[in-house]
Design an enzyme around this catalytic site. Structure first.
Site, short mmCIF file in Angstrom:
data_model
loop_
_atom_site.label_atom_id
_atom_site.label_comp_id
_atom_site.label_asym_id
_atom_site.label_seq_id
_atom_site.Cartn_x
_atom_site.Cartn_y
_atom_site.Cartn_z
N GLY A 150 -52.74 -10.82 -37.25
CA GLY A 150 -52.66 -10.62 -35.81
C GLY A 150 -51.30 -11.03 -35.28
N SER A 151 -51.29 -11.39 -34.02
CA SER A 151 -50.01 -11.67 -33.36
C SER A 151 -49.51 -13.09 -33.68
CB SER A 151 -50.18 -11.53 -31.85
OG SER A 151 -51.18 -12.43 -31.42
N PRO A 152 -48.19 -13.32 -33.60
CA PRO A 152 -47.67 -14.66 -33.82
C PRO A 152 -48.26 -15.69 -32.85
CG PRO A 152 -45.89 -13.04 -33.86
CD PRO A 152 -47.13 -12.31 -33.45
N VAL B 161 -51.30 -15.84 -31.48
CA VAL B 161 -52.63 -16.26 -31.93
C VAL B 161 -52.52 -16.94 -33.30
CG1 VAL B 161 -55.00 -15.53 -32.39
CG2 VAL B 161 -53.72 -14.45 -30.54
N GLY B 162 -51.54 -16.52 -34.11
CA GLY B 162 -51.32 -17.16 -35.41
C GLY B 162 -51.11 -18.66 -35.25
N GLU C 108 -50.79 -13.25 -41.51
CA GLU C 108 -50.08 -11.96 -41.53
C GLU C 108 -49.80 -11.60 -40.08
OE1 GLU C 108 -48.93 -10.32 -43.98
OE2 GLU C 108 -50.02 -11.00 -45.75
N CYS D 78 -47.87 -2.94 -37.58
CA CYS D 78 -47.13 -4.19 -37.66
C CYS D 78 -45.75 -4.01 -38.29
CB CYS D 78 -47.92 -5.23 -38.45
SG CYS D 78 -48.38 -4.66 -40.09
P1 NAD Z 1 -54.37 -10.59 -31.88
O1 NAD Z 1 -53.63 -11.75 -32.43
O2 NAD Z 1 -54.49 -10.47 -30.40
O3 NAD Z 1 -55.88 -10.57 -32.43
C1 NAD Z 1 -56.19 -10.67 -33.80
C2 NAD Z 1 -57.56 -11.31 -33.97
O4 NAD Z 1 -57.52 -12.62 -33.42
C3 NAD Z 1 -58.70 -10.58 -33.28
O5 NAD Z 1 -59.81 -10.54 -34.17
C4 NAD Z 1 -58.99 -11.43 -32.06
O6 NAD Z 1 -60.36 -11.46 -31.69
C5 NAD Z 1 -58.56 -12.82 -32.48
N1 NAD Z 1 -58.04 -13.61 -31.37
C6 NAD Z 1 -57.35 -13.15 -30.28
N2 NAD Z 1 -57.00 -14.17 -29.46
C7 NAD Z 1 -57.49 -15.29 -30.05
C8 NAD Z 1 -57.46 -16.67 -29.68
N3 NAD Z 1 -56.86 -17.10 -28.55
N4 NAD Z 1 -58.04 -17.56 -30.51
C9 NAD Z 1 -58.63 -17.16 -31.66
N5 NAD Z 1 -58.70 -15.86 -32.03
C10 NAD Z 1 -58.14 -14.94 -31.24
O7 NAD Z 1 -53.69 -9.32 -32.54
P2 NAD Z 1 -54.00 -7.79 -32.28
O8 NAD Z 1 -53.58 -7.43 -30.90
O9 NAD Z 1 -55.38 -7.45 -32.70
O10 NAD Z 1 -53.01 -7.10 -33.36
C11 NAD Z 1 -51.67 -6.86 -33.08
C12 NAD Z 1 -50.76 -7.90 -33.70
O11 NAD Z 1 -51.07 -8.06 -35.07
C13 NAD Z 1 -49.30 -7.48 -33.67
O12 NAD Z 1 -48.49 -8.60 -33.41
C14 NAD Z 1 -49.07 -6.96 -35.09
O13 NAD Z 1 -47.72 -6.96 -35.49
C15 NAD Z 1 -49.90 -7.90 -35.87
N6 NAD Z 1 -50.27 -7.32 -37.15
C16 NAD Z 1 -49.78 -7.86 -38.30
C17 NAD Z 1 -50.09 -7.28 -39.52
C18 NAD Z 1 -49.58 -7.81 -40.83
O14 NAD Z 1 -50.08 -7.40 -41.86
N7 NAD Z 1 -48.61 -8.71 -40.85
C19 NAD Z 1 -50.91 -6.15 -39.56
C20 NAD Z 1 -51.38 -5.65 -38.36
C21 NAD Z 1 -51.08 -6.24 -37.16
#
Ligand code: NAD
Length: 476
Positions: free
Chosen positions: A196-198, A200-201, A218, A252
């Protein structure tokens, strides 16, 4: 590992506890058992391909061909690659014995980390949920998987799939949004694999730290593409248009922006426009009519992209192509902009959509400097036929992955580690590297019974012991 107190009111505690016995039993699971689990997933996918395509179409009108290529194929290929190689990956690796360890024998034994949590994003909602699941099962781990709430059709399908294949005490899908994710993150998993996003990471890592759970993160970020004056311009433009517009830029590893040598700017821009038209408007009906361009996933992201574009234009960016934003269809036209400055939001945040800023540079050192000022990207692309130039970029920048004269393709290479570095991610995935992410590489040393070299090091520390230690320091 102990069962956690069931009086705690975490709604997922009972499920988490139910996976404990399985995770201990699975430490002894052999190749055949693990391969059998993977084959069940493969055959489910083969039988339900149409349902997968339909779910993705319903979520964001993802073209069927793109679903086959970027959702189904990466997972089946990950399964096939894993089935073919798992036996050798699982084999304990013997390690050499240095003289200082004479008389011992050692090996690296791979044990499953145990109970794991996978949290996945919406942009490749099937691939990025099931791909890590394959690695977890290959390593012998149990899994609780939380897919994204933003792609509900695919998430329901994943829940159906997993409940049809596995009992909950082995693998379970939990549907829900941020609250669900945060409840799950409170549990002391042995490993958390988050995509997911940095932003939330950081939250995930903060929660993991409380239980000292290991993490694979990731993440995303702004992946640059350098196009030098020594690039094949039409070839680079076609590849970049494909990489940028796949999934409508919601990838991503999509090239976020291009750094283009000033001497080729106009030719490169024109070739980008030609490539966009050839791929998405071959019959001159308008790009919006193309069945091959996915839509923006939801209104929030549509508005975010429209906002990025408006902000850039209002601060002096020049629209080179496109620019149409249609809220009814959540359609953002493939768009090229130039005249970018650092005060624009588009220079700061990951675009994650079909808008492609072109930044002109006069000297490769300056382009490299520009990249190095920003957080380390997930991928870096360099288009050039000059070896020295390519080497300079590879040596002087840091990124999770790099591709020369193409983009995005590395995601599908089964033998390459995939992942970011620092801001774009921690840890690697895919193939052997995915297996490692879910495994504890346990170093095991076998000592002889009775007299051995180590007995010479025991107290009382007399002259002899001191002499042995001195020579150890000197010679080993
Ligand atoms: P996101 O971080 O918003 O959400 C990812 C997951 O985290 C979801 O399941 C969501 O329910 C959960 N989440 C969201 N907010 C949260 C919080 N505050 N606390 C705990 N969990 C939470 O990401 P997204 O919008 O679904 O995806 C887009 C991002 O992911 C982009 O930054 C993209 O570059 C990245 N991404 C990375 C890869 C990779 O392999 N490196 C692949 C795809 C997407």
């Amino acid at each position: 590992m102990m069962e956690l107190d069931t009086t705690c009111d975490n709604p997922y505690l009972a499920l988490f506890n139910s996976q404990l016995r399985t995770s201990i039993n699975w430490r002894k699971s052999n190749v055949e058992e693990r391969v059998d689990r993977l084959k069940k997933i493969r055959s489910w996918i083969q039988k339900n391909q149409n349902d997968i395509r339909e779910a993705l179409w319903n979520d964001f009108r993802k073209p069927e061909v793109e679903t086959d290529l970027s959702e189904i194929f990466p997972v089946t290929s990950e399964i096939n690659h894993t089935i073919k190689n798992l036996k050798s990956w699982m084999k304990p690796g013997p390690v050499g014995t240095p003289l200082s360890m004479l008389g011992t024998k050692s090996k690296v034994q791979f044990e499953p980390k145990g109970r794991t949590l996978i949290i996945s994003p919406w942009n490749y909602p099937f691939n990025l949920a099931i791909g890590p699941l394959v690695s977890a099962l290959a390593a012998g781990c149990t899994v609780i998987l939380k897919p994204s709430e933003l792609t509900p059709h695919t998430s329901f399908l994943i829940e159906r799939m997993l409940s049809e294949i596995f009992p909950n005490h082995e693998v379970a899908a939990i549907l829900g949004g941020v609250d669900t994710s945060q409840d799950l993150l409170k549990l002391p998993f042995d490993h958390i694999f988050f995509t997911g996003s940095p932003q939330v990471g950081k939250i995930v890592m903060g929660n993991a730290a409380k239980n000292l759970s290991s993490v694979t993160l990731e993440l995303g970020g702004k992946s640059p593409a350098i196009v030098s004056e020594n690039a094949d311009i039409p070839d680079s433009a076609k590849k970049l248009v494909y990489g940028k517009l796949l999934n409508s830029g919601q990838t991503c590893v999509a090239p976020d922006y291009a750094l283009v040598h000033e001497s080729i700017f106009e030719r490169f821009r024109d070739e980008l426009i030609i490539a966009i038209r050839e791929m998405y408007d071959p019959n001159y009906k308008g790009i919006i009519e193309s069945p091959d361009l996915a839509r923006i996933v939801n209104d929030r992201h549509f508005e975010r992209l429209e906002g990025l574009l408006k902000d850039a234009i209002s601060k002096g960016a020049k629209l080179e192509f496109g620019g149409e934003c249609n809220p009814h269809h959540r359609y953002v036209e493939p768009t090229l902009i130039s005249g970018i400055s650092e005060k624009m939001n588009i220079s700061q945040e990951e675009i994650f959509g079909p808008i492609f800023p072109i930044i002109v540079y006069s000297d490769l050192n300056k382009a490299i400097y520009y990249i190095n000022q920003k957080p380390k990207p997930l991928a870096l692309y360099v288009f050039s036929q000059n070896k020295n130039e390519v080497n300079q970029v590879l040596e002087e920048t840091s990124s999770g992955n790099a591709v020369v004269n193409d983009c995005v393709l590395h995601f599908l290479h089964p033998n390459l580690p995939f992942g970011g570095i620092n801001h774009s991610g921690i840890g690697k995935s895919h193939g052997y590297f995915g297996f490692l992410a879910f495994s504890n590489e346990k170093g095991v040393l076998h000592q002889r019974v009775g007299l051995n070299n180590a007995t010479l090091l025991r107290p009382p520390y007399g002259v002899k012991t001191r002499q042995i230690i001195k020579s150890l320091i000197k010679w080993f």
